[in-house]
Design a protein around this motif. Structure first.
Motif, PDB file in Angstrom:
ATOM      1  N   ARG A 177       7.725 -21.893 -10.854  1.00 12.56           N
ATOM      2  CA  ARG A 177       8.100 -22.921 -11.823  1.00 12.56           C
ATOM      3  C   ARG A 177       9.587 -22.733 -12.154  1.00 12.56           C
ATOM      4  NH1 ARG A 177       7.921 -22.598 -17.144  1.00 12.56           N
ATOM      5  NH2 ARG A 177       7.593 -24.489 -18.370  1.00 12.56           N
ATOM      6  N   GLY A 206       5.832 -20.796 -19.811  1.00 16.76           N
ATOM      7  CA  GLY A 206       5.047 -21.358 -18.712  1.00 16.76           C
ATOM      8  C   GLY A 206       3.827 -22.106 -19.219  1.00 16.76           C
ATOM      9  N   ARG A 207       2.981 -22.500 -18.271  1.00 18.18           N
ATOM     10  CA  ARG A 207       1.772 -23.266 -18.575  1.00 18.18           C
ATOM     11  C   ARG A 207       0.883 -22.544 -19.583  1.00 18.18           C
ATOM     12  NH1 ARG A 207      -2.955 -22.742 -15.973  1.00 18.18           N
ATOM     13  NH2 ARG A 207      -1.929 -21.470 -14.388  1.00 18.18           N
ATOM     14  N   HIS A 208       0.796 -21.217 -19.478  1.00 18.30           N
ATOM     15  CA  HIS A 208      -0.059 -20.463 -20.399  1.00 18.30           C
ATOM     16  C   HIS A 208       0.376 -20.657 -21.850  1.00 18.30           C
ATOM     17  CE1 HIS A 208      -2.001 -18.760 -17.034  1.00 18.30           C
ATOM     18  NE2 HIS A 208      -1.058 -17.911 -16.701  1.00 18.30           N
ATOM     19  N   LYS A 250       0.298 -24.839 -22.607  1.00 17.92           N
ATOM     20  CA  LYS A 250      -0.989 -25.530 -22.579  1.00 17.92           C
ATOM     21  C   LYS A 250      -2.195 -24.645 -22.917  1.00 17.92           C
ATOM     22  CE  LYS A 250      -2.063 -28.782 -19.791  1.00 17.92           C
ATOM     23  NZ  LYS A 250      -2.422 -29.539 -18.561  1.00 17.92           N
ATOM     24  N   ASP A 251      -2.356 -23.551 -22.182  1.00 14.37           N
ATOM     25  CA  ASP A 251      -3.608 -22.788 -22.247  1.00 14.37           C
ATOM     26  C   ASP A 251      -3.872 -22.180 -23.625  1.00 14.37           C
ATOM     27  OD1 ASP A 251      -3.748 -23.479 -19.611  1.00 14.37           O
ATOM     28  OD2 ASP A 251      -3.142 -21.517 -18.843  1.00 14.37           O
TER      29      ASP A 251
END
Lengths: 130, 130
Positions: free
Chosen positions: A14, B76-78, B81-82
């Motif tokens: 990313r 990051g995504r974690h 979002k997560d």
């Protein structure tokens, strides 16, 4: 002697995560220009600049001493084995340069202050929203 | 009102990394007992305690407010979002409890001080070895 600080992060698929690391190195430049004359970011894998190229940039800029700083929270295999192994291989190429590998971030006493400060900032912003 | 701080790390297959996070939460307890009465560590995946169980522990201990602190360096995504998605789902179960999700660590101004301090410590230890 010119002192360099080389930030070493894991590297991510990313690009935004890699950009964040590059930006921290940029901000750091203004923050400690008196202590470290040369500052670059680099990555273990998945992203440019890789560690050997980061070391070369420091040497090309005239560094006589390079502090390699692992931008990792935990002392996993990357911190314990991978980063030292790459740095030690590069060290052979630059016999006149001093290499120092620092501990990872989670090992710092200041981490506790950082945690509390991050939490408190969130609480204050939450209160102001109300 | 009792305030809780819940550290949320990714979780690793390497137990030593998870132990490091648990230990940081333990040390943090002594460090900020006046600001946060309850402190636990938890993990997004791969390790115990998982986030929902960490939240339950805070509530069972009497927390009226829980600051969820993502122990991550990058957004990051974690982080984006997560973690929020898990916390928001748990929030439904505890309508009387206030939930605040803080920024991740890399976003803190204190991160710069932590980086310089970690590098300087390595240099000082290196000099003393000589």
């Amino acid at each position: 002697m010119m002192k360099a600080l080389l930030l070493v992060a894991h590297g991510s698929r990313r690009q935004q995560s890699n950009d964040e690391v590059d930006k921290i190195a940029e901000t750091l430049k203004a923050h400690c220009i008196k202590e470290y004359h040369i500052i670059y970011s680099s990555f273990l894998e998945l992203a440019e600049t890789l560690i050997p190229d980061g070391i070369k940039k420091c040497v090309d800029d005239g560094a006589g001493s390079i502090v390699v700083l692992p931008y990792f929270l935990n002392s996993g295999r990357h911190v314990v084995k991978d980063v030292p192994s790459i740095v030690n291989a590069e060290k052979e190429k630059y016999p006149g340069v001093e290499f120092i590998i620092s501990k990872h971030l989670g090992a710092s006493d200041l981490m506790l202050d950082l945690l509390v400060s991050t939490a408190n900032t969130a609480v204050n912003e939450f209160i102001q929203q109300d």
